[in-house]
Motif scaffolding. Sequence first.
Motif, short mmCIF file in Angstrom:
data_model
loop_
_atom_site.label_atom_id
_atom_site.label_comp_id
_atom_site.label_asym_id
_atom_site.label_seq_id
_atom_site.Cartn_x
_atom_site.Cartn_y
_atom_site.Cartn_z
N SER A 1 12.23 14.82 1.20
CA SER A 1 11.15 15.80 0.27
C SER A 1 11.15 15.10 -1.33
N THR A 2 10.43 15.23 -1.90
CA THR A 2 9.09 14.87 -3.11
C THR A 2 11.11 14.31 -4.20
N GLY A 3 11.79 15.17 -3.81
CA GLY A 3 12.93 14.57 -5.12
C GLY A 3 13.60 13.66 -4.36
N GLU A 4 13.86 13.69 -3.11
CA GLU A 4 14.49 12.14 -2.34
C GLU A 4 13.40 10.67 -2.81
N LEU A 5 11.71 11.19 -2.26
CA LEU A 5 11.72 9.89 -2.38
C LEU A 5 11.36 9.20 -4.18
N ARG B 1 1.25 -1.32 -0.13
CA ARG B 1 -0.06 0.36 0.11
C ARG B 1 0.68 1.45 -0.24
N GLU B 2 2.46 1.31 0.57
CA GLU B 2 2.95 1.97 0.54
C GLU B 2 3.51 2.15 -0.48
N GLU B 3 3.84 1.53 -0.64
CA GLU B 3 4.70 1.81 -2.42
C GLU B 3 3.49 2.24 -3.60
N ALA B 4 2.50 2.17 -2.98
CA ALA B 4 1.78 2.62 -4.15
C ALA B 4 1.30 3.58 -3.76
N ILE B 5 1.29 3.99 -3.18
CA ILE B 5 0.97 5.57 -2.63
C ILE B 5 2.18 5.91 -2.54
N LEU B 6 3.70 5.77 -2.72
CA LEU B 6 4.59 6.78 -3.30
C LEU B 6 4.68 6.77 -4.22
N LYS B 7 4.42 5.77 -5.44
CA LYS B 7 4.46 5.47 -7.10
C LYS B 7 3.63 7.16 -7.12
N GLN C 1 3.47 9.95 5.73
CA GLN C 1 3.96 10.28 6.72
C GLN C 1 4.83 9.24 6.32
N ASN C 2 4.07 8.10 6.95
CA ASN C 2 4.96 6.71 7.52
C ASN C 2 5.92 6.23 6.73
N ILE C 3 5.71 6.53 5.05
CA ILE C 3 6.99 6.46 4.70
C ILE C 3 8.31 7.59 4.27
N LYS C 4 7.94 8.70 4.22
CA LYS C 4 9.13 9.11 4.87
C LYS C 4 10.08 8.92 5.92
N HIS C 5 9.09 8.60 6.84
CA HIS C 5 9.69 7.95 8.86
C HIS C 5 10.36 7.07 7.85
N LYS C 6 10.20 5.93 7.65
CA LYS C 6 10.54 4.28 7.34
C LYS C 6 11.99 4.33 6.25
#
Length: 212
Positions: free
Chosen positions: A197-201, A154-160, A187-192
Amino acid sequence: MDKPIKVVIVDDHQVVLDGFIARLQTEPEIEVIGSACNGVEAIEVVKALNPDVVLMDVSMPLMNGIDATSVIKESMPDVKVLMLTMHDNREYIMKVMQVGAVGYMLKEICARRMVQAIKTVYQGSTYFCESVTQTLFSQEVVPVAQKPNPLSRREEAILKLVVEGNSSKKIASLLNISYRTVETHRQNIKHKLDLHSTGELAKYALEQGIVA
Protein backbone atom coordinates in the motif's frame (compact mmCIF):
# COMPACT_ATOMS: atom_id res chain seq x y z
CA MET A 1 -13.65 13.11 -17.41
CA ASP A 2 -16.04 10.71 -19.16
CA LYS A 3 -18.09 9.86 -16.09
CA PRO A 4 -18.38 11.35 -12.61
CA ILE A 5 -16.30 10.01 -9.72
CA LYS A 6 -18.55 7.88 -7.51
CA VAL A 7 -18.19 8.86 -3.85
CA VAL A 8 -19.47 7.43 -0.56
CA ILE A 9 -19.28 9.64 2.55
CA VAL A 10 -19.01 8.18 6.05
CA ASP A 11 -19.53 10.27 9.20
CA ASP A 12 -21.44 9.69 12.42
CA HIS A 13 -22.69 13.29 12.67
CA GLN A 14 -25.69 13.88 10.39
CA VAL A 15 -25.07 17.64 10.19
CA VAL A 16 -21.49 17.05 9.02
CA LEU A 17 -22.64 14.37 6.59
CA ASP A 18 -25.29 16.66 5.10
CA GLY A 19 -22.73 19.44 4.80
CA PHE A 20 -20.27 17.29 2.86
CA ILE A 21 -23.00 16.04 0.55
CA ALA A 22 -24.16 19.62 -0.09
CA ARG A 23 -20.59 20.67 -0.89
CA LEU A 24 -20.19 17.97 -3.51
CA GLN A 25 -23.64 17.94 -5.11
CA THR A 26 -22.77 21.00 -7.18
CA GLU A 27 -19.70 19.35 -8.70
CA PRO A 28 -20.50 17.84 -12.12
CA GLU A 29 -17.44 15.58 -11.97
CA ILE A 30 -18.44 14.03 -8.64
CA GLU A 31 -21.51 11.95 -7.76
CA VAL A 32 -22.31 11.10 -4.13
CA ILE A 33 -23.87 7.64 -4.44
CA GLY A 34 -24.24 6.74 -0.77
CA SER A 35 -23.45 7.48 2.87
CA ALA A 36 -22.99 5.71 6.20
CA CYS A 37 -22.82 6.72 9.86
CA ASN A 38 -20.39 4.15 11.30
CA GLY A 39 -17.67 1.74 10.24
CA VAL A 40 -19.86 -1.35 10.10
CA GLU A 41 -22.42 0.37 7.90
CA ALA A 42 -19.61 1.82 5.79
CA ILE A 43 -18.32 -1.66 4.90
CA GLU A 44 -21.81 -2.77 3.85
CA VAL A 45 -22.46 0.36 1.76
CA VAL A 46 -19.09 0.24 0.03
CA LYS A 47 -19.45 -3.44 -0.86
CA ALA A 48 -22.97 -2.82 -2.20
CA LEU A 49 -22.24 0.32 -4.22
CA ASN A 50 -18.57 -0.13 -5.24
CA PRO A 51 -17.60 3.58 -5.18
CA ASP A 52 -14.40 5.03 -6.62
CA VAL A 53 -13.60 7.08 -3.51
CA VAL A 54 -14.72 6.89 0.13
CA LEU A 55 -14.53 9.90 2.46
CA MET A 56 -14.11 8.17 5.82
CA ASP A 57 -14.42 9.71 9.28
CA VAL A 58 -11.88 8.38 11.80
CA SER A 59 -13.80 8.45 15.10
CA MET A 60 -17.16 6.64 14.92
CA PRO A 61 -19.25 4.25 17.05
CA LEU A 62 -19.43 0.46 16.50
CA MET A 63 -16.31 0.49 14.33
CA ASN A 64 -13.89 3.35 13.75
CA GLY A 65 -12.81 4.53 10.31
CA ILE A 66 -9.33 3.03 10.54
CA ASP A 67 -10.61 -0.49 11.19
CA ALA A 68 -13.32 -0.09 8.55
CA THR A 69 -10.74 1.04 6.01
CA SER A 70 -8.58 -2.00 6.76
CA VAL A 71 -11.54 -4.32 6.04
CA ILE A 72 -12.54 -2.44 2.89
CA LYS A 73 -9.01 -2.44 1.46
CA GLU A 74 -8.65 -6.20 2.04
CA SER A 75 -11.75 -7.06 0.04
CA MET A 76 -11.81 -4.10 -2.39
CA PRO A 77 -8.23 -2.89 -2.86
CA ASP A 78 -9.10 -0.60 -5.78
CA VAL A 79 -11.37 1.62 -3.66
CA LYS A 80 -9.58 4.83 -2.68
CA VAL A 81 -10.13 5.90 0.93
CA LEU A 82 -9.67 9.51 2.06
CA MET A 83 -9.76 9.97 5.81
CA LEU A 84 -11.70 12.90 7.28
CA THR A 85 -10.96 13.91 10.84
CA MET A 86 -10.52 16.63 13.44
CA HIS A 87 -7.32 14.95 14.65
CA ASP A 88 -4.13 16.52 13.35
CA ASN A 89 -1.59 14.32 15.06
CA ARG A 90 1.15 12.00 13.91
CA GLU A 91 -0.19 8.83 15.56
CA TYR A 92 -3.50 9.00 13.71
CA ILE A 93 -1.81 9.83 10.43
CA MET A 94 0.57 6.87 10.65
CA LYS A 95 -2.26 4.47 11.53
CA VAL A 96 -4.25 5.70 8.55
CA MET A 97 -1.32 5.15 6.20
CA GLN A 98 -0.71 1.65 7.54
CA VAL A 99 -4.23 0.43 6.70
CA GLY A 100 -4.03 1.61 3.10
CA ALA A 101 -5.80 4.97 3.03
CA VAL A 102 -4.44 7.24 0.31
CA GLY A 103 -5.22 10.59 1.88
CA TYR A 104 -5.88 12.44 5.11
CA MET A 105 -7.61 15.78 5.47
CA LEU A 106 -9.16 17.81 8.25
CA LYS A 107 -12.93 18.35 8.26
CA GLU A 108 -12.43 22.10 8.08
CA ILE A 109 -11.03 21.76 4.55
CA CYS A 110 -12.66 24.08 2.02
CA ALA A 111 -14.91 22.70 -0.73
CA ARG A 112 -12.37 23.46 -3.46
CA ARG A 113 -9.62 21.49 -1.76
CA MET A 114 -11.97 18.64 -0.95
CA VAL A 115 -12.80 18.31 -4.63
CA GLN A 116 -9.10 18.51 -5.46
CA ALA A 117 -8.37 15.75 -2.94
CA ILE A 118 -11.03 13.45 -4.41
CA LYS A 119 -9.74 13.96 -7.94
CA THR A 120 -6.13 13.48 -6.85
CA VAL A 121 -6.67 10.10 -5.18
CA TYR A 122 -9.02 8.96 -7.94
CA GLN A 123 -6.18 9.50 -10.42
CA GLY A 124 -3.86 7.29 -8.39
CA SER A 125 -1.94 9.76 -6.24
CA THR A 126 -2.01 10.49 -2.51
CA TYR A 127 -3.41 13.60 -0.85
CA PHE A 128 -2.55 15.08 2.53
CA CYS A 129 -3.78 18.56 3.39
CA GLU A 130 -1.12 21.15 4.18
CA SER A 131 -1.36 21.05 7.98
CA VAL A 132 -1.21 17.24 7.95
CA THR A 133 1.85 17.30 5.70
CA GLN A 134 3.56 19.68 8.13
CA THR A 135 2.72 17.41 11.06
CA LEU A 136 3.92 14.34 9.19
CA PHE A 137 7.17 15.62 7.75
CA SER A 138 8.32 18.45 10.03
CA GLN A 139 8.90 16.29 13.09
CA GLU A 140 12.18 14.49 13.43
CA VAL A 141 11.92 10.82 12.61
CA VAL A 142 14.43 8.53 14.27
CA PRO A 143 15.52 5.84 11.80
CA VAL A 144 14.56 2.34 12.90
CA ALA A 145 17.33 -0.23 13.23
CA GLN A 146 16.51 -2.75 10.54
CA LYS A 147 17.79 -4.50 7.44
CA PRO A 148 19.89 -2.44 5.00
CA ASN A 149 17.87 -0.55 2.44
CA PRO A 150 17.66 -2.85 -0.63
CA LEU A 151 16.61 -0.12 -3.07
CA SER A 152 18.80 1.37 -5.76
CA ARG A 153 19.22 5.16 -5.95
CA ARG A 154 16.80 5.30 -8.88
CA GLU A 155 14.25 3.29 -6.91
CA GLU A 156 14.71 5.58 -3.90
CA ALA A 157 14.10 8.61 -6.12
CA ILE A 158 10.93 7.06 -7.51
CA LEU A 159 9.72 6.03 -4.04
CA LYS A 160 10.22 9.60 -2.81
CA LEU A 161 8.16 10.96 -5.70
CA VAL A 162 5.43 8.36 -5.13
CA VAL A 163 5.17 9.25 -1.43
CA GLU A 164 4.99 12.93 -2.33
CA GLY A 165 1.83 12.16 -4.31
CA ASN A 166 3.06 12.07 -7.90
CA SER A 167 1.42 9.77 -10.45
CA SER A 168 3.50 7.41 -12.60
CA LYS A 169 2.88 9.68 -15.59
CA LYS A 170 4.18 12.70 -13.67
CA ILE A 171 7.21 10.77 -12.41
CA ALA A 172 8.03 9.65 -15.95
CA SER A 173 7.95 13.28 -17.06
CA LEU A 174 10.07 14.51 -14.12
CA LEU A 175 12.75 11.83 -14.58
CA ASN A 176 12.57 11.81 -18.39
CA ILE A 177 11.89 8.07 -18.55
CA SER A 178 8.98 6.07 -19.94
CA TYR A 179 5.75 5.41 -18.06
CA ARG A 180 6.37 1.67 -18.39
CA THR A 181 9.81 2.05 -16.78
CA VAL A 182 8.28 3.88 -13.82
CA GLU A 183 5.65 1.17 -13.39
CA THR A 184 8.37 -1.52 -13.51
CA HIS A 185 10.36 0.32 -10.84
CA ARG A 186 7.25 0.66 -8.67
CA GLN A 187 6.57 -3.07 -8.87
CA ASN A 188 10.22 -3.84 -8.09
CA ILE A 189 10.10 -1.55 -5.05
CA LYS A 190 7.00 -3.26 -3.70
CA HIS A 191 8.53 -6.69 -4.35
CA LYS A 192 11.86 -5.87 -2.68
CA LEU A 193 10.22 -4.34 0.39
CA ASP A 194 7.24 -6.71 0.51
CA LEU A 195 5.04 -3.63 0.94
CA HIS A 196 1.90 -3.09 -1.12
CA SER A 197 0.00 0.00 0.00
CA THR A 198 1.03 3.62 -0.47
CA GLY A 199 0.74 4.07 3.28
CA GLU A 200 3.22 1.27 3.97
CA LEU A 201 5.63 2.70 1.41
CA ALA A 202 5.33 6.16 2.98
CA LYS A 203 6.06 4.74 6.44
CA TYR A 204 9.13 2.93 5.12
CA ALA A 205 10.37 6.07 3.35
CA LEU A 206 10.01 8.07 6.58
CA GLU A 207 11.82 5.47 8.67
CA GLN A 208 14.69 5.24 6.16
CA GLY A 209 15.03 9.01 5.81
CA ILE A 210 14.17 8.89 2.09
CA VAL A 211 11.66 11.65 2.74
CA ALA A 212 12.34 14.25 5.40
